[in-house]
Design an enzyme around this catalytic site. Structure first.
Site, PDB file in Angstrom:
ATOM      1  N   TYR A   1       0.917  -1.098   0.139  1.00 39.67           N
ATOM      2  CA  TYR A   1       0.045  -0.079  -0.006  1.00 39.67           C
ATOM      3  C   TYR A   1       0.976   1.311  -0.131  1.00 39.67           C
ATOM      4  O   TYR A   1       0.672   2.171  -0.865  1.00 39.67           O
ATOM      5  CB  TYR A   1      -0.879  -0.056   1.333  1.00 39.67           C
ATOM      6  CG  TYR A   1      -1.946   1.115   1.134  1.00 39.67           C
ATOM      7  CD1 TYR A   1      -2.816   1.004   0.404  1.00 39.67           C
ATOM      8  CD2 TYR A   1      -1.911   1.948   2.430  1.00 39.67           C
ATOM      9  CE1 TYR A   1      -3.888   2.170   0.492  1.00 39.67           C
ATOM     10  CE2 TYR A   1      -2.877   2.932   2.449  1.00 39.67           C
ATOM     11  CZ  TYR A   1      -3.932   3.151   1.574  1.00 39.67           C
ATOM     12  OH  TYR A   1      -4.645   4.106   1.637  1.00 39.67           O
TER      13      TYR A   1
ATOM     14  N   TYR B   1       3.632  14.105 -14.085  1.00 40.28           N
ATOM     15  CA  TYR B   1       2.441  14.422 -15.002  1.00 40.28           C
ATOM     16  C   TYR B   1       2.382  16.015 -14.906  1.00 40.28           C
ATOM     17  O   TYR B   1       2.349  16.720 -16.139  1.00 40.28           O
ATOM     18  CB  TYR B   1       1.434  13.546 -14.781  1.00 40.28           C
ATOM     19  CG  TYR B   1       1.252  12.381 -15.690  1.00 40.28           C
ATOM     20  CD1 TYR B   1       1.915  11.330 -15.656  1.00 40.28           C
ATOM     21  CD2 TYR B   1       0.385  12.387 -16.941  1.00 40.28           C
ATOM     22  CE1 TYR B   1       1.990  10.280 -16.656  1.00 40.28           C
ATOM     23  CE2 TYR B   1       0.575  11.362 -17.826  1.00 40.28           C
ATOM     24  CZ  TYR B   1       1.240  10.160 -17.682  1.00 40.28           C
ATOM     25  OH  TYR B   1       1.001   9.134 -18.522  1.00 40.28           O
TER      26      TYR B   1
ATOM     27  N   ARG C   1     -10.661  -2.518  10.739  1.00 43.18           N
ATOM     28  CA  ARG C   1      -9.724  -1.054  11.187  1.00 43.18           C
ATOM     29  C   ARG C   1     -10.384  -0.767  12.728  1.00 43.18           C
ATOM     30  O   ARG C   1     -11.369  -1.503  12.810  1.00 43.18           O
ATOM     31  CB  ARG C   1      -9.839  -0.044  10.207  1.00 43.18           C
ATOM     32  CG  ARG C   1      -8.830  -0.210   9.401  1.00 43.18           C
ATOM     33  CD  ARG C   1      -8.792   1.226   8.362  1.00 43.18           C
ATOM     34  NE  ARG C   1      -9.832   0.807   7.295  1.00 43.18           N
ATOM     35  CZ  ARG C   1      -9.870   1.613   6.079  1.00 43.18           C
ATOM     36  NH1 ARG C   1      -9.178   2.455   5.935  1.00 43.18           N
ATOM     37  NH2 ARG C   1     -10.951   1.349   5.157  1.00 43.18           N
TER      38      ARG C   1
HETATM   39  N1  UDP Z   1      -6.293  -1.420  16.726  1.00 44.78           N
HETATM   40  C1  UDP Z   1      -6.780  -1.795  17.918  1.00 44.78           C
HETATM   41  N2  UDP Z   1      -7.868  -2.750  17.849  1.00 44.78           N
HETATM   42  C2  UDP Z   1      -8.497  -3.087  16.938  1.00 44.78           C
HETATM   43  C3  UDP Z   1      -8.259  -2.590  15.426  1.00 44.78           C
HETATM   44  C4  UDP Z   1      -6.999  -1.691  15.480  1.00 44.78           C
HETATM   45  O1  UDP Z   1      -6.118  -1.646  18.977  1.00 44.78           O
HETATM   46  O2  UDP Z   1      -9.405  -3.805  17.004  1.00 44.78           O
HETATM   47  C5  UDP Z   1      -5.259  -0.565  16.390  1.00 44.78           C
HETATM   48  C6  UDP Z   1      -4.092  -0.927  15.464  1.00 44.78           C
HETATM   49  O3  UDP Z   1      -3.207  -1.911  16.099  1.00 44.78           O
HETATM   50  C7  UDP Z   1      -3.824   0.418  15.033  1.00 44.78           C
HETATM   51  C8  UDP Z   1      -4.842   1.362  15.362  1.00 44.78           C
HETATM   52  O4  UDP Z   1      -5.622   0.723  16.016  1.00 44.78           O
HETATM   53  O5  UDP Z   1      -2.529   0.966  16.111  1.00 44.78           O
HETATM   54  C9  UDP Z   1      -5.265   2.074  14.044  1.00 44.78           C
HETATM   55  O6  UDP Z   1      -5.588   0.581  13.421  1.00 44.78           O
HETATM   56  P1  UDP Z   1      -6.334   0.977  12.016  1.00 44.78           P
HETATM   57  O7  UDP Z   1      -6.540  -0.536  11.672  1.00 44.78           O
HETATM   58  O8  UDP Z   1      -7.494   1.751  12.056  1.00 44.78           O
HETATM   59  O9  UDP Z   1      -5.572   1.745  10.914  1.00 44.78           O
HETATM   60  P2  UDP Z   1      -4.095   2.164  10.798  1.00 44.78           P
HETATM   61  O10 UDP Z   1      -3.843   3.688  11.473  1.00 44.78           O
HETATM   62  O11 UDP Z   1      -2.917   1.264  11.516  1.00 44.78           O
HETATM   63  O12 UDP Z   1      -3.811   2.126   9.260  1.00 44.78           O
END
Ligand code: UDP
Length: 318
Positions: free
Chosen positions: A150, A164, A191
Site C-alpha cells: 500500500y 505528469y 480497522r
Molecule cells: N487497533 C486496535 N484494535 C482493533 C483494531 C485496531 O487496537 O480492533 C489499533 C491498531 O493496532 C492501530 C490502530 O488501532 O494501532 C489503528 O488501526 P487501523 O486499522 O484503524 O488503521 P491504521 O491507522 O493502522 O492504518
C-alpha cells in the site's frame, strides 16, 4: 463540472459523490467492487446526475464526452491481515490500483485537459521519526515491509502525479489522508473504528492491540470531504495533509467509544498487530489551514454519535 471518481462505491468515494452532487456537479462513478460496496451508492441510482461504470481502473479506462476532473480514490486501504478486503490479502491489486490505476487516470486527465486529484495517505510517512508529520517529511517506509504494497504504491502514485504535472503540465493535486471514520466504513474490514464500534454495540470488550499506547488522530468523514473539495477547487500542486490533529492513544480512543455507546464490557489487550504498526501519527495541518482555509470542526464524540446509527442499522440493532 463533470467529475470521474474511481472507487466511487467505497467509503470516501461515496461520500465525495454525495457532496459533489450536492454542489451541482455531475459524477461518473467507477468501481470494481473488490472492496467497494454497491450499497454505498444504491441511493444514487435514480439521480440523473450520477452514472456508474463497473470498471477495474488498473485497465485502460474510457469515458465518453468531456471530463473536467478525475478523483482517483480506488484502492484497498485496510491494514488488517485478517480482512479479506485488506491489502494484505489483495497485494497485487493494491499495487496495480496505485500504480497502473494512477497512470490510467493521469492519461485520461491529460487527454481531457482535466484536473487530477490523487487520494494519497499518511501511510507514505510509514512509521514516522518526525512528529507531527508535515508534508516535507519524506517518510520511513520499508519497501518490502508488511505494509509496503500500500505505502509504496501510494508513494509511486505521488511521484507519477508530480511527473505528469511537471512534464505534461497536468493540473494535479495530492491529498494525504489521515485516519478517517464515519458511516459506510466496512464493518468487517478490521480497522480500529468499525471493529470497536461493532464490539461496543454488541456489548463485547473492545480489543486493543498491544498496550494501546500507539497514537492516531481520527477525522470525521464530512470534515475530510470538505478539505478534499477545497483542494479540488484550488490550484495547489504539492501534497496537503488533511486529517484531524487531535491525537490520542488507541486506549483513550477505545475508552471514548465505550463511553459514547454505554458499553460496560471494558477493554481487553491482545497481541500487537505487527512490528510495523506505526507508533505515532498526527497530521501537521498548517498547509491545509493556510492554503485551503480548512480545519476540522467535528470532535470525536460528535462524530461517533453521527456514525453509530449507521453501524446499528448494519448490525440489525434497533
Ligand atoms: N487497533 C486496535 N484494535 C482493533 C483494531 C485496531 O487496537 O480492533 C489499533 C491498531 O493496532 C492501530 C490502530 O488501532 O494501532 C489503528 O488501526 P487501523 O486499522 O484503524 O488503521 P491504521 O491507522 O493502522 O492504518
Amino acid at each position: 463540472m463533470r467529475i470521474v471518481i474511481t472507487g466511487a462505491a467505497g467509503f470516501l468515494g461515496s461520500h465525495l459523490s454525495d457532496h459533489l452532487l450536492a454542489d451541482g456537479h455531475e459524477i461518473i462513478g467507477m468501481d470494481n467492487f473488490v472492496t467497494g460496496n454497491p450499497d454505498n451508492i444504491a441511493h444514487l441510482a435514480s439521480n440523473e446526475k450520477f452514472s456508474f461504470y463497473k470498471r477495474d481502473v488498473s485497465n485502460y479506462i474510457f469515458v465518453p464526452g468531456k471530463v473536467d476532473a478525475i478523483l482517483h480514490f480506488a484502492s484497498p486501504a485496510s491494514p488488517n491481515p485478517q480482512s479479506k478486503s485488506g491489502y494484505f490479502n489483495l497485494p497485487i491489486q493494491t499495487m496495480k490500483a496505485g500504480a497502473l490505476g494512477t497512470h490510467n487516470c493521469l492519461g485520461l486527465a491529460r487527454v481531457q485537459n482535466a484536473k487530477f486529484l490523487l487520494a494519497s495517505t499518511s501511510e507514505i510517512y510509514g512509521d514516522p521519526e518526525v512528529h507531527p508529520q508535515e508534508e516535507s517529511y519524506p517518510g520511513n517506509v520499508d519497501p518490502i515491509g508488511t505494509r509496503a504494497v500500500y505505502d509504496e504504491a501510494k508513494r509511486f502514485a505521488e511521484s507519477l502525479t508530480m511527473a505528469y504535472h511537471r512534464f505534461h503540465n497536468v493540473n494535479t493535486s495530492i491529498v494525504r489522508i489521515f485516519n478517517t471514520y464515519g458511516p459506510r466504513l466496512d464493518l468487517e474490514d478490521g480497522r480500529a473504528l468499525p471493529n470497536m464500534i461493532k464490539q461496543a454495540l454488541l456489548g463485547q470488550p473492545l480489543t486493543v492491540f498491544g498496550d494501546g499506547s500507539q497514537t492516531r488522530s481520527f477525522c470525521f468523514v464530512d470534515d475530510l470531504v470538505d478539505g478534499i473539495i477545497k483542494l479540488l477547487y484550488s490550484d495547489e500542486h504539492y501534497p496537503i495533509n488533511v486529517g484531524n490533529p487531535n491525537e490520542m492513544t488507541i486506549l483513550q480512543f477505545a475508552e471514548t467509544i465505550n463511553k459514547v455507546t454505554g458499553n460496560r464490557a471494558g477493554i481487553i489487550f491482545v497481541d500487537a498487530r505487527s512490528a510495523r504498526d506505526p507508533q505515532r501519527r498526527r497530521p501537521d495541518i498548517t498547509r491545509a489551514k493556510n492554503i485551503l482555509n480548512w480545519e476540522p470542526k467535528i470532535d470525536l464524540e460528535e462524530g461517533l454519535c453521527r456514525s453509530i446509527p449507521y453501524f446499528k442499522q448494519k448490525l440489525g440493532i434497533a
